[in-house]
Motif scaffolding. Structure first.
Motif: not given
Length: 392
Positions: A25-36, A61-67
């Motif tokens: 998704c990030a590669e396609l230009g979407y601002r993307t969050l992967v949230l665990s 364009n790619l972020w990650g987070a763990e709750l």
């Protein structure tokens, strides 16, 4: 915002699939969050990067987070926690014990819902990918808006009104006797404000134009059974599934005799996956020779899963709930794939229809056209439970 929830039995590889989906998704230009939201986080291990409660930039364009449930608790539930602690301490519990008991069971599941809602409201991302808890916990999470609504409508709102009226009169007498104060307005308002956020999120989760579940499974008997049940229960909560990922399939080029029986069994289970989940699209992922750990490994998984596709698309639109009118009769049709009729229990109370399948129950608020009618029969047809309604 596009919302994609990855779920499945524990250990099937849903975190890796979520992370690889985020990469594409990030590669396609979407601002993307992967949230665990899984209490046993493994997203940091998948990206091979430190993850925190706040989103961390992984690549453009790619972020990650763990709750972090404790941080969410303090920011959203702090006033209630402090009040419960005060009550428990007045009853003789020590400070640490009182603070631990003030965190009610299941709160981490509620906080994950609120966190999802906050990201949705803020609108900072185009795609939100939820690496959710294993299937059972994820399904309890999906039922929370409805269960909370039932208690709020019947008990909490009347109690809140009575408490506000009586507190000025009772407080001077209550505190010297009990050793603690009655809950103030901030404490009484917090649960209902919480519920309002969860109720709004339910509308997002049940909108199949923007929210989909992707089931990750393995070609193994127990895993497939749980995935089939999860698909049916998701439909019960009116949450659409748009894809199934069959993970860890032993490649054809593996000829070691040790794996021969495994390969034969997997061939059978692969057929079952395609037959039982049809018409959902199925994507197969091989068992790789290395761990799915780090960006290089995830890049390989991303290519296998999506190649030049856009993973933010809705791959398949399920109609999980519909009201059908035929002449002067109405019927409610609920999509329950793979569930026999004798496993379903129905009852009606007021404007609510109670549907129970095993340990899962949904209190479905009926549309006005059906609320004044009574169930007059039900049958299973093409994976739909068709409930006929008639005048009393």
């Amino acid at each position: 915002m596009r919302v994609i929830l990855m779920t499945g039995k524990g250990g099937v590889g849903k975190t890796s699939v979520a992370a690889a989906t985020g990469l594409r998704c990030a590669e396609l230009g979407y601002r993307t969050l992967v949230l665990s939201t899984d209490p046993a986080h493994s997203l940091a291990d998948s990206f091979d990067l430190e993850m925190e409660h706040a989103p961390r930039l992984v690549r453009p364009n790619l972020w990650g987070a763990e709750l972090d449930a404790l941080m969410e608790l303090e920011s959203n539930w702090g006033a209630v926690k402090r009040y419960i602690t005060q009550v428990l301490q007045a009853r003789g519990l020590e400070g640490v014990e009182a603070e631990e008991l003030a965190i009610l069971p299941g709160m981490d599941e509620i906080f994950s819902l609120v966190r999802m809602k906050r990201h949705y409201d803020e609108g900072e991302f185009d795609v939100l990918i939820i690496d959710s808890a294993p299937t059972g916990t994820a399904l309890r999470l999906l039922s929370l808006p409805e269960v909370a609504g039932w208690y709020m409508r019947r008990f909490y709102k009347p109690l809140q009104a009575v408490s506000a009226a009586l507190r000025p009169l009772v407080e001077p007498l209550f505190r010297p006797i009990a050793g603690f104060s009655l809950p103030d307005k901030q404490v009484m308002d917090a649960p209902y404000e919480f519920y309002e956020q969860i109720e709004q999120l339910e509308k997002v989760l049940t909108d199949n134009n923007q929210t989909s579940v992707r089931l990750v499974t393995n070609p193994e008997k127990m895993v497939i059974k749980e995935s089939l049940r999860a698909h049916a229960y998701l439909s019960l909560y009116n949450v659409a599934t748009d894809m199934v990922v069959a993970n860890r399939i032993i490649p054809e080029h593996v000829t070691d005799p040790f794996f021969q029986r495994w390969k034969e069994n997997q061939q059978q289970y692969r057929r079952e996956i395609h037959e039982n989940f049809s018409p959902l699209p199925i994507k197969e992922v091989p068992l790789y020779s290395e761990e799915m750990c780090g960006l290089a490994a995830l890049e390989r998984l991303k290519e296998t899963l999506y190649a030049d596709e856009d993973p933010a698309q809705v791959y398949y639109k399920e109609t999980t709930l519909r009201v059908v009118q035929e002449q002067n009769q109405y019927s409610l049709e609920v999509y329950l794939p793979g569930i026999p009729k004798n496993k379903v229990e129905l009852s009606k109370s007021g404007d609510e229809l109670n549907i129970r399948i095993g340990n899962h129950r949904r209190n479905l608020v009926l549309p006005q056209a059906l609320a004044a009618l009574q169930p007059a029969g039900a049958k299973m047809e093409e994976d739909y439970l068709k409930i006929r309604f008639a005048a009393v």
